[in-house]
Motif scaffolding. Structure first.
Motif, PDB file in Angstrom:
ATOM      1  N   ARG A 832       0.755  -1.742  -0.111  1.00 47.19           N
ATOM      2  CA  ARG A 832      -0.289  -0.067   0.013  1.00 47.19           C
ATOM      3  C   ARG A 832       1.040   0.929   0.096  1.00 47.19           C
ATOM      4  NH1 ARG A 832      -3.794  -0.228   4.718  1.00 47.19           N
ATOM      5  NH2 ARG A 832      -5.537   1.177   3.905  1.00 47.19           N
ATOM      6  N   ALA A 833       0.592   2.716  -0.859  1.00 49.23           N
ATOM      7  CA  ALA A 833       1.102   3.499  -0.797  1.00 49.23           C
ATOM      8  C   ALA A 833       0.321   5.078   0.266  1.00 49.23           C
ATOM      9  CB  ALA A 833       2.317   3.864  -1.859  1.00 49.23           C
ATOM     10  N   TRP A 834       1.072   5.480   0.321  1.00 51.85           N
ATOM     11  CA  TRP A 834       0.349   7.255   0.921  1.00 51.85           C
ATOM     12  C   TRP A 834       1.472   8.283  -0.238  1.00 51.85           C
ATOM     13  CZ3 TRP A 834       0.341   2.878   3.347  1.00 51.85           C
ATOM     14  CH2 TRP A 834      -1.182   2.497   3.990  1.00 51.85           C
ATOM     15  N   LEU A 835       0.915   9.488  -0.353  1.00 53.31           N
ATOM     16  CA  LEU A 835       0.774  10.745  -0.542  1.00 53.31           C
ATOM     17  C   LEU A 835       1.642  10.916   0.968  1.00 53.31           C
ATOM     18  CD1 LEU A 835      -0.140  11.952  -4.122  1.00 53.31           C
ATOM     19  CD2 LEU A 835       1.898  10.787  -3.854  1.00 53.31           C
ATOM     20  N   GLY A 837       3.361  14.636   2.848  1.00 53.92           N
ATOM     21  CA  GLY A 837       4.094  16.231   3.228  1.00 53.92           C
ATOM     22  C   GLY A 837       5.893  15.769   3.659  1.00 53.92           C
ATOM     23  N   LEU A 838       6.279  16.739   3.464  1.00 56.19           N
ATOM     24  CA  LEU A 838       7.519  17.091   4.321  1.00 56.19           C
ATOM     25  C   LEU A 838       7.494  16.407   5.847  1.00 56.19           C
ATOM     26  CD1 LEU A 838       8.936  19.695   1.867  1.00 56.19           C
ATOM     27  CD2 LEU A 838       9.041  16.823   1.138  1.00 56.19           C
ATOM     28  N   SER A 839       6.337  16.607   6.317  1.00 52.20           N
ATOM     29  CA  SER A 839       7.057  16.725   7.772  1.00 52.20           C
ATOM     30  C   SER A 839       6.160  15.128   8.000  1.00 52.20           C
ATOM     31  CB  SER A 839       5.928  17.108   8.667  1.00 52.20           C
ATOM     32  OG  SER A 839       3.717  16.708   7.653  1.00 52.20           O
ATOM     33  N   GLY A 840       5.976  14.434   6.550  1.00 49.77           N
ATOM     34  CA  GLY A 840       5.123  13.311   7.374  1.00 49.77           C
ATOM     35  C   GLY A 840       3.807  12.005   6.843  1.00 49.77           C
ATOM     36  N   GLU A 841       2.935  13.566   7.104  1.00 48.84           N
ATOM     37  CA  GLU A 841       1.602  13.278   7.095  1.00 48.84           C
ATOM     38  C   GLU A 841       0.477  12.695   6.263  1.00 48.84           C
ATOM     39  OE1 GLU A 841      -2.498  16.383   8.181  1.00 48.84           O
ATOM     40  OE2 GLU A 841      -0.432  16.900   8.314  1.00 48.84           O
ATOM     41  N   ARG A 842       0.201  12.041   6.390  1.00 44.60           N
ATOM     42  CA  ARG A 842      -0.475  10.809   5.052  1.00 44.60           C
ATOM     43  C   ARG A 842      -1.374  11.867   4.754  1.00 44.60           C
ATOM     44  NH1 ARG A 842      -0.455   4.206   6.431  1.00 44.60           N
ATOM     45  NH2 ARG A 842       2.011   4.101   6.456  1.00 44.60           N
ATOM     46  N   GLY A 843      -1.282  11.327   3.448  1.00 46.87           N
ATOM     47  CA  GLY A 843      -2.853  12.310   2.546  1.00 46.87           C
ATOM     48  C   GLY A 843      -2.983  11.292   1.798  1.00 46.87           C
ATOM     49  N   GLU A 844      -3.366  11.118   0.260  1.00 46.80           N
ATOM     50  CA  GLU A 844      -4.090  10.615  -0.036  1.00 46.80           C
ATOM     51  C   GLU A 844      -3.606   9.184  -0.940  1.00 46.80           C
ATOM     52  OE1 GLU A 844      -5.163  10.439  -4.225  1.00 46.80           O
ATOM     53  OE2 GLU A 844      -4.644  11.848  -4.659  1.00 46.80           O
ATOM     54  N   GLU A 845      -4.092   8.051  -0.525  1.00 44.91           N
ATOM     55  CA  GLU A 845      -3.633   6.398  -1.412  1.00 44.91           C
ATOM     56  C   GLU A 845      -3.969   6.892  -2.391  1.00 44.91           C
ATOM     57  OE1 GLU A 845      -3.876   2.646   0.134  1.00 44.91           O
ATOM     58  OE2 GLU A 845      -5.431   3.034   1.880  1.00 44.91           O
ATOM     59  N   LEU A 846      -2.885   5.593  -2.909  1.00 42.58           N
ATOM     60  CA  LEU A 846      -1.972   5.079  -4.036  1.00 42.58           C
ATOM     61  C   LEU A 846      -2.952   4.250  -4.530  1.00 42.58           C
ATOM     62  CD1 LEU A 846       1.089   7.156  -5.319  1.00 42.58           C
ATOM     63  CD2 LEU A 846      -1.201   8.205  -5.231  1.00 42.58           C
ATOM     64  N   GLN A 848      -3.083   0.627  -6.323  1.00 43.81           N
ATOM     65  CA  GLN A 848      -1.751   0.087  -6.955  1.00 43.81           C
ATOM     66  C   GLN A 848      -1.892  -1.255  -7.920  1.00 43.81           C
ATOM     67  OE1 GLN A 848       0.042  -2.346  -5.950  1.00 43.81           O
ATOM     68  NE2 GLN A 848      -1.273  -3.141  -3.984  1.00 43.81           N
ATOM     69  N   THR A 849      -1.181  -1.671  -8.664  1.00 42.54           N
ATOM     70  CA  THR A 849      -1.762  -3.018  -9.485  1.00 42.54           C
ATOM     71  C   THR A 849      -0.567  -3.923  -9.169  1.00 42.54           C
ATOM     72  OG1 THR A 849      -3.063  -1.888 -10.924  1.00 42.54           O
ATOM     73  CG2 THR A 849      -2.330  -3.741 -12.168  1.00 42.54           C
ATOM     74  N   ALA A 850      -0.169  -5.138  -8.592  1.00 43.98           N
ATOM     75  CA  ALA A 850       0.763  -5.531  -8.433  1.00 43.98           C
ATOM     76  C   ALA A 850       2.281  -5.143  -8.156  1.00 43.98           C
ATOM     77  CB  ALA A 850       1.183  -6.295 -10.301  1.00 43.98           C
ATOM     78  N   GLY A 851       2.103  -3.826  -6.871  1.00 51.11           N
ATOM     79  CA  GLY A 851       3.062  -3.645  -6.504  1.00 51.11           C
ATOM     80  C   GLY A 851       3.112  -2.264  -6.951  1.00 51.11           C
ATOM     81  N   GLU A 852       2.854  -1.565  -8.351  1.00 47.83           N
ATOM     82  CA  GLU A 852       3.107  -0.223  -9.330  1.00 47.83           C
ATOM     83  C   GLU A 852       2.251   0.418  -8.836  1.00 47.83           C
ATOM     84  OE1 GLU A 852       3.132   0.470 -14.174  1.00 47.83           O
ATOM     85  OE2 GLU A 852       3.626  -1.664 -12.778  1.00 47.83           O
ATOM     86  N   ALA A 861       7.726  21.092  -7.825  1.00 45.48           N
ATOM     87  CA  ALA A 861       6.958  20.716  -6.234  1.00 45.48           C
ATOM     88  C   ALA A 861       7.976  19.477  -5.251  1.00 45.48           C
ATOM     89  CB  ALA A 861       5.351  20.597  -6.220  1.00 45.48           C
ATOM     90  N   TRP A 862       7.941  19.091  -4.502  1.00 39.21           N
ATOM     91  CA  TRP A 862       8.176  18.285  -3.868  1.00 39.21           C
ATOM     92  C   TRP A 862       6.815  17.445  -3.211  1.00 39.21           C
ATOM     93  CZ3 TRP A 862      12.861  17.701  -2.172  1.00 39.21           C
ATOM     94  CH2 TRP A 862      14.004  17.873  -2.492  1.00 39.21           C
ATOM     95  N   THR A 863       7.445  15.803  -3.560  1.00 42.58           N
ATOM     96  CA  THR A 863       6.635  15.154  -3.117  1.00 42.58           C
ATOM     97  C   THR A 863       6.965  13.861  -2.145  1.00 42.58           C
ATOM     98  OG1 THR A 863       4.679  15.197  -4.920  1.00 42.58           O
ATOM     99  CG2 THR A 863       4.371  13.084  -3.447  1.00 42.58           C
ATOM    100  N   ALA A 864       6.178  13.526  -1.322  1.00 41.27           N
ATOM    101  CA  ALA A 864       6.771  12.525  -0.397  1.00 41.27           C
ATOM    102  C   ALA A 864       5.627  10.958  -0.770  1.00 41.27           C
ATOM    103  CB  ALA A 864       7.165  12.711   1.568  1.00 41.27           C
ATOM    104  N   LEU A 865       6.333  10.059  -0.515  1.00 38.59           N
ATOM    105  CA  LEU A 865       5.677   8.696  -0.454  1.00 38.59           C
ATOM    106  C   LEU A 865       5.449   7.520   0.911  1.00 38.59           C
ATOM    107  CD1 LEU A 865       3.405   7.721  -2.137  1.00 38.59           C
ATOM    108  CD2 LEU A 865       5.179   5.929  -3.669  1.00 38.59           C
TER     109      LEU A 865
END
Length: 872
Positions: A832-835, A837-846, A848-852, A861-865
């Protein structure tokens, strides 16, 4: 119309300068104790005069908490609850030497304090002359909406006019509310006579307000930072401030005084509709960091330590056995020490005018040791990670493990040691002392052993590795390594490899031409290309450039720059030169001696199939305390800046890429810049990108330090100057540094290209493959593996940290268009994965298909995952 003056009382934190560093930490513990006493003394006073205290940085505040009794902690939280004590958001007052990871670490104590109920909403940076552009996104992602700067214009400049509020825009357009305030301490005491002279203040306060209004000051409140008249820095609270404000306001003046917290002032600004404030976009480029050139050796160690720490964190993500028991403790200590080197205070206030005094040496050594310790610990953690990978890879005969920390394949030549008896025994052992010996031995790889030494000479050779997988490693038998097989041709005055042809000026020194695919990139210049240059003020020493400052004067300190200062430039011809061909490398060496008695060795190296030129500069530095600087001059045959299609410069600061001039705040430094990993000068046809892993200081357009108009600062010519070292600061920076200084550059000429392409080309020469030798690790399991597969489409991976069940990564889009990023499974299998912020606060869940995984990163811009891992 100004209705009130808000007095924000704090102690400016210099880790050093006024007292030895351990004493500074204890003093700030005492300051918080004293502030709590005054808060309780005035708790039932009129609200305007109640004592309020702002803890300027979380570094000393967290230190106080760790040493405080339960009762003192309870008093602290009560003062916060009463609105009489505030903690500002940043850990230390920092230089732009910090990378993005260190910038984000400035916010690491916030979670601790917020869990205690301390609402950290604003940030305060005092003294320093700017902050990296990436600070805007970091502030916002950590819930900090206001930033106060109180710049000291000694050898610097603040945005004009000041004081004034504005909206500071990030590269992608987000905004934080910023206040460009007056210098801490000086304004209250010298301009307003607070709290020294009650009658004087009754005259000074309304006169000051009228002056600001005449200049167009638009706010109803003005904020003045208050420290102490006896030493503005590392100074105790002033109990009489509350008495002064009470007595002043008792006369019902038209403009009242109020002791306030920082966030209270920002609340006043927001009440006036921030949308009406001007928006300024660009890097707040610091004026002060030229002083880090006074300790060039340790500055290089800091930059190497930051990269080693990043590599160690990435290596933690490999499922390769347990981490060392005390890993988190060593990680925290390495971060702490590296940050204390990047903190803005270099040593004693008497360092330049008494360079050899005991007090100078005491503080100087305590400063320098932070870089040494931080690098040593970071290398240890990285070596532990490489050894874990070696055990995973396996192999009986001697192997070279090469780990690529970059998200794209890398192919390049590298220097590796030749096996002898000492090394063979070393790499066969799995004992921790043998594993960690590699950093000690290989740190001096390529250096000759003195004839009288009892050590076995450590020989080396250049080899060309097969392509290293992105975020992966290769493990190869040492006897399978070979030098590159491409073309290397030597002539009497140069060498070539099929694409790059280099001609040397064996009489004057340096390069005569640098041709890529037949196109020359060099321009004739009186100082040549690549020759070491000694600069000295023609007369007057340091004060020929700036000063002397008069702290009691109302004159703005920035007026003390002397833009017409005259310098002597010495670039003597080499004493000797030689051209040699090693296996896999052509090398041209020049030896120089400068009038300062500094000896400089220039080694140019060309490798097969690599369209780039390596330059290794070694300076045997004399102990010279008189004002001087050393440069390398790189004049380029590009259209002059300012003309149509003229050359523009880009560089990297913590959290952003910056176009010199166009993407800098007005009045921020264009005299020189501090870059993290690269600098590029390019016109519409061609350009030169330079990887500079240990040389962060550059001047753009020639010898510009102290000479440019800070409002517009046009770049005079298409020249880059690598500023190797200097001792121009006239106070606490080191007056002399002797011994060996080493710098490595990779010069990459190229046709005009996107900035992301230039960055991608330089990264393998900065975040280089990490090497580990081993043997006797059991049967081979893996020759090559990849942690994850990232299709970044020119988006840059800037951080990757793993654990047993999760992986965090950060990416930057340096371009002006949105970009897609795809992550596919490698050794790690995303579940599972979530976008975030730079603070580590979770946002939208992405999805995924077969781990992709796939998502879009906005322009600039910056994005953390955050990735939750399945079975690996």
């Amino acid at each position: 119309m100004i209705q009130e003056v808000l007095l924000v009382h704090h102690s400016h934190t210099d880790v050093g300068y006024t007292h030895p560093q351990p004493v500074v930490m204890e003093l700030h513990r005492r300051f918080i104790d004293l502030a709590l006493t005054q808060i309780e003394r005035t708790a039932d006073w009129p609200d305007d005069s109640r004592f309020r205290w702002t803890c300027e940085v979380t570094g000393v505040t967290l230190d106080w908490w760790r040493h405080a009794s339960p009762g003192a902690r309870k008093r602290f939280l009560a003062a916060v609850g009463a609105g009489q004590l505030e903690v500002a958001a940043l850990k230390w007052n920092m230089t732009p030497l910090m990378d993005h990871a260190m910038l984000l670490d400035q916010f690491s104590p916030l979670a601790f304090f917020r869990e205690l109920g301390v609402p950290i909403r604003s940030a305060m940076s005092s003294d320093i002359n700017g902050l990296p552009w990436g600070m805007v996104n970091a502030l916002l992602d950590h819930g900090v909406g206001g930033l106060s700067m109180a710049i000291n214009e000694h050898f610097g400049y603040a945005p004009q006019p000041r004081p004034r509020a504005f909206r500071w825009q990030a590269p992608g357009g987000r905004e934080v509310l910023a206040y460009d305030g007056l210098q801490y301490g000086v304004a209250a005491e010298n301009l307003l006579r607070i709290p020294a002279d009650l009658e004087g203040a009754r005259l000074a306060v309304p006169a000051f307000a009228r002056q600001l209004e005449a200049q167009g000051y638009p706010h109803r409140s003005v904020m003045i930072q208050v420290t102490h008249p006896i030493l503005f820095d590392n100074a105790a609270p002033r109990p009489q401030l509350s008495d002064f404000v009470r007595d002043y306001n008792a006369q019902n003046p038209d403009i009242r005084l109020r002791i306030a917290t920082l966030s209270e002032f920002f609340g006043r600004l927001r009440a006036e509709d921030p949308a009406t404030l001007p928006a300024l976009r660009g890097d707040w480029t610091d004026w002060w960091n030229f002083g880090s050139g006074s300790t060039a050796r340790e500055t290089g160690m800091l930059l190497e330590g930051q990269r080693a720490l990043s590599g160690a964190l990435q290596l933690e993500g490999w499922p390769a056995g347990p981490l060392p028991q005390r890993q988190p403790l060593h990680l925290e200590r390495a971060r702490e020490q590296l940050a204390l080197y990047a903190e803005h205070t270099w040593g004693a206030d008497r360092s330049v005018f008494r360079p050899h005094s005991r007090e100078t040496q005491l503080q100087q050594n305590l400063k320098l040791v932070t870089a040494h310790e931080g690098l040593a610990l970071a290398r240890m953690l990285r070596r532990d990670g490489l050894e874990r990978l070696a055990v995973r890879a396996g192999g009986v005969e001697p192997h070279l493990l090469a780990h690529n920390p970059l998200p794209f394949p890398v192919r390049r030549s590298l220097r590796v040691p030749v096996l002898n008896g000492e090394i063979s025994a070393l790499i066969a052992s799995r004992e921790p002392h043998a594993v960690q010996r590699q950093d000690v031995l290989f740190g001096d790889l390529g250096e000759e052993v003195a004839p009288e030494s009892w050590h076995t000479p450590l020989e080396s050779r250049w080899v060309q590795l097969p392509p290293l997988p992105a975020l992966g490693y290769l493990s190869l038998p040492l006897d399978a390594l070979a030098a590159g097989t491409g073309t290397l041709n030597l002539s009497d005055d140069g060498f070539a490899n099929g694409r790059l042809q280099v001609t040397f000026d064996r009489g004057r020194g340096g390069l005569r031409s640098l041709r890529l695919d037949g196109q020359d990139y060099l321009r004739p210049h009186p100082l040549g290309f690549g020759r070491p240059v000694l600069e000295r003020p023609a007369s007057g020493g340091r004060q020929a450039i700036f000063g002397p400052p008069n702290w009691g004067s109302s004159e703005a300190l920035h007026t003390l720059w002397h833009p017409g200062w005259q310098a002597e430039h010495h670039a003597p011809p080499p004493l000797a030169s030689r051209l040699t061909l090693h296996g896999g490398c052509a090398e041209y060496t020049e030896e120089y001696e400068l009038p300062s008695k500094d000896r400089v060795t220039q080694r140019y190296r060309l490798y097969p199939d690599e369209p780039s030129l390596e330059l290794e500069t070694t300076v045997q530095k004399s102990a010279l305390a008189e004002a001087h600087a050393l440069y390398l001059c790189f004049p380029l045959d590009l259209t002059a800046p300012g003309q149509e299609g003229g050359a523009v410069c880009h560089f990297e600061t913590a959290g952003a890429t910056v176009q010199h001039g166009a993407e800098q705040l007005p009045y921020s430094s264009r005299h020189f810049l501090t870059t993290q990993r690269f600098v590029r000068l390019q016109d519409q046809q061609r350009g030169l990108s330079v990887a500079c892993p240990g040389a962060p200081l550059w001047q753009v357009g020639g010898f510009t330090f102290g000479r440019l108009d800070p409002a517009s600062a046009p770049v005079p010519e298409a020249t880059l100057l690598a500023w190797l070292c200097n001792n121009y600061w006239d106070t606490n920076f080191q007056a002399d540094q002797s011994g060996e200084l080493r710098f490595t550059f990779r010069l990459l000429p190229h046709p005009a290209q996107d900035l992301s392409a230039s960055i991608r080309s330089v990264l393998p020469y900065v975040n280089a493959p990490q090497l580990h030798l081993y043997a006797e690790r059991g049967a081979a399991h893996h020759d090559s593996e990849q942690l994850l597969e990232i299709d970044a489409d020119d988006v840059l991976l800037t951080a990757l940290q793993g654990g047993p069940d999760r992986m965090n990564l950060q990416v930057l889009n340096p371009g002006d268009q949105p970009r897609r990023v795809r992550v596919r499974p490698g050794v790690l299998k995303p579940k599972r994965a979530w976008l975030a912020g730079l603070s580590g606060e979770r946002g939208e869940e992405l999805s995924q298909t077969a781990g992709e995984l796939e998502w879009t990163v906005a322009a600039r811009a910056w994005t953390a995952l955050q990735i939750e891992l399945g079975e690996n």
